[in-house]
Design an enzyme around this catalytic site. Structure first.
Site, PDB file in Angstrom:
ATOM      1  N   ASN A  33       0.867  -1.185   0.000  1.00 62.46           N
ATOM      2  CA  ASN A  33       0.000   0.000   0.000  1.00 62.46           C
ATOM      3  C   ASN A  33       0.898   1.228   0.000  1.00 62.46           C
ATOM      4  O   ASN A  33       1.540   1.521   1.011  1.00 62.46           O
ATOM      5  CB  ASN A  33      -0.887  -0.042   1.253  1.00 62.46           C
ATOM      6  N   TRP A  34       0.923   1.923  -1.132  1.00 60.12           N
ATOM      7  CA  TRP A  34       1.827   3.079  -1.252  1.00 60.12           C
ATOM      8  C   TRP A  34       1.245   4.322  -0.603  1.00 60.12           C
ATOM      9  O   TRP A  34       1.915   5.364  -0.551  1.00 60.12           O
ATOM     10  CB  TRP A  34       2.135   3.360  -2.731  1.00 60.12           C
ATOM     11  N   LYS A  35       0.015   4.257  -0.154  1.00 57.79           N
ATOM     12  CA  LYS A  35      -0.644   5.427   0.453  1.00 57.79           C
ATOM     13  C   LYS A  35      -0.488   6.642  -0.482  1.00 57.79           C
ATOM     14  O   LYS A  35      -0.559   6.480  -1.692  1.00 57.79           O
ATOM     15  CB  LYS A  35      -0.090   5.705   1.854  1.00 57.79           C
TER      16      LYS A  35
ATOM     17  N   GLY B  42       2.500   1.947  10.686  1.00 57.10           N
ATOM     18  CA  GLY B  42       3.418   3.078  10.537  1.00 57.10           C
ATOM     19  C   GLY B  42       4.113   3.471  11.826  1.00 57.10           C
ATOM     20  O   GLY B  42       4.702   4.544  11.908  1.00 57.10           O
TER      21      GLY B  42
ATOM     22  N   GLU C 281      -5.173  -5.420  10.498  1.00 51.45           N
ATOM     23  CA  GLU C 281      -4.192  -4.353  10.696  1.00 51.45           C
ATOM     24  C   GLU C 281      -4.475  -3.659  12.017  1.00 51.45           C
ATOM     25  O   GLU C 281      -5.286  -2.714  12.063  1.00 51.45           O
ATOM     26  CB  GLU C 281      -4.288  -3.336   9.554  1.00 51.45           C
TER      27      GLU C 281
ATOM     28  N   SER D   4       3.615  -2.494  10.196  1.00 47.99           N
ATOM     29  CA  SER D   4       5.070  -2.456  10.330  1.00 47.99           C
ATOM     30  C   SER D   4       5.747  -3.768   9.928  1.00 47.99           C
ATOM     31  O   SER D   4       6.697  -4.201  10.579  1.00 47.99           O
ATOM     32  CB  SER D   4       5.464  -2.040  11.752  1.00 47.99           C
TER      33      SER D   4
ATOM     34  N   GLY E 279       4.827   1.227   4.702  1.00 43.79           N
ATOM     35  CA  GLY E 279       6.128   1.899   4.575  1.00 43.79           C
ATOM     36  C   GLY E 279       7.174   1.097   3.818  1.00 43.79           C
ATOM     37  O   GLY E 279       7.841   1.633   2.914  1.00 43.79           O
TER      38      GLY E 279
ATOM     39  N   GLU F   5      -6.791   4.299   7.897  1.00 42.24           N
ATOM     40  CA  GLU F   5      -6.636   5.745   7.626  1.00 42.24           C
ATOM     41  C   GLU F   5      -7.891   6.309   6.966  1.00 42.24           C
ATOM     42  O   GLU F   5      -8.227   7.473   7.171  1.00 42.24           O
ATOM     43  CB  GLU F   5      -5.375   5.986   6.773  1.00 42.24           C
TER      44      GLU F   5
ATOM     45  N   HIS G 187      -9.342   0.761   4.852  1.00 44.71           N
ATOM     46  CA  HIS G 187      -8.065   0.981   5.549  1.00 44.71           C
ATOM     47  C   HIS G 187      -8.315   1.878   6.761  1.00 44.71           C
ATOM     48  O   HIS G 187      -9.146   2.795   6.708  1.00 44.71           O
ATOM     49  CB  HIS G 187      -7.058   1.629   4.596  1.00 44.71           C
TER      50      HIS G 187
HETATM   51  C1  PEP Z   1      -0.627  -0.075   5.907  1.00 46.72           C
HETATM   52  O1  PEP Z   1      -0.654   1.089   5.543  1.00 46.72           O
HETATM   53  O2  PEP Z   1      -1.535  -0.842   5.532  1.00 46.72           O
HETATM   54  C2  PEP Z   1       0.468  -0.534   6.752  1.00 46.72           C
HETATM   55  C3  PEP Z   1       0.413  -1.731   7.254  1.00 46.72           C
HETATM   56  O3  PEP Z   1       1.481   0.361   6.971  1.00 46.72           O
HETATM   57  P1  PEP Z   1       2.932   0.039   7.656  1.00 46.72           P
HETATM   58  O4  PEP Z   1       3.448  -1.235   7.009  1.00 46.72           O
HETATM   59  O5  PEP Z   1       3.778   1.224   7.307  1.00 46.72           O
HETATM   60  O6  PEP Z   1       2.707  -0.127   9.104  1.00 46.72           O
END
Ligand code: PEP
Length: 223
Positions: A5-7, A155, A149, A185, A207, A81, A79
């Site tokens: 996921n590049w956000k 993050g 998640e 993460s 990330g 976010e 997600h």
């Molecule tokens: C995500 O955005 O779905 C995610 C898991 O981010 P990160 O790996 O940076 O924690």
């Protein structure tokens, strides 16, 4: 499945990533503006969101048929976010998932508890409500994948322990028969032990998916 996921970041150069991945299974979810580049580079490409209507007066939204016009084969929905910053609800997330599945897209539907919810012993209640709202509308579906998640691990560099992830994944599977990815993460140095858990069927990577070598290393751990 290992999905990146590049956000709202540009991410690695798509054709360089395609070359580095070789035959490794992968999904990338870039921002909308990079979907075409990723498809044209030959990457398996998902959107980061999708609306439930095929078209309409929904400013800022993109529909499943519009994504399919570009060669996009799936979408992330729900997600944390999106839930946290854009007010997306369980019902809205379920409607997005349902419409995408009906249109023939793959779906990664995200669920997960906050730290406060975990601390107060509400993890299972939160997961139950989130997963059941998706399951009630979509049922089981070959193209539906859940991503667990924990919000506190996204993050933050705080990864769930493999045991904690396994416990949550098993609980989710007791509610809905679907593969479950872990997200929070995930890095090249922790991917292998997380993915070794029996109910961890892949990873959703934020990330670390922005760095070509890290993402390829995680895809390799997944294969
Ligand atoms: C995500 O955005 O779905 C995610 C898991 O981010 P990160 O790996 O940076 O924690």
């Amino acid at each position: 499945m290992i999905a990146g996921n590049w956000k709202m970041f540009r991410g690695p150069e798509p054709s360089a990533l395609r070359g580095a991945l070789g035959d490794l299974p992968h999904v990338v979810a870039p921002p909308f503006t990079l979907l075409r580049d990723c498809v044209e580079a030959g990457l398996t490409t998902y959107a980061q969101n999708v609306h439930w209507e095929p078209e309409g007066a929904y400013t800022g939204e993109v529909s499943a048929p519009m994504l399919q016009d570009l060669g996009v084969t799936g979408a992330i929905v729900g997600h944390s976010e999106r839930r946290q910053y854009f007010g997306e609800t369980d019902l809205g997330v379920a409607r997005r998932a349902h419409a995408a599945l009906q249109a023939g897209l793959g779906v990664i539907a995200c669920v997960g508890e906050t730290w406060e919810q975990r601390e107060s012993g509400d993890t299972e209640t939160v997961l139950r409500v989130q997963v059941e709202s998706i399951g009630d509308l979509c049922g089981t579906h070959d193209n539906l994948v859940i991503a667990y998640e924990p919000v506190w691990a996204i993050g933050t560099g705080k990864t769930a322990t493999p045991e904690l992830a396994q416990e949550a994944h098993a609980f989710i599977k007791s509610l809905l028969a679907a593969p479950v990815l872990y997200g929070g993460s995930v890095k090249p140095d922790n991917a292998e032990e997380l993915l070794a858990q029996p109910d961890v069927d892949g990873a959703l990577v934020g990330g670390a998916s922005l760095d070509l070598d890290s993402f390829v290393a995680i895809c390799r751990a997944g294969s």
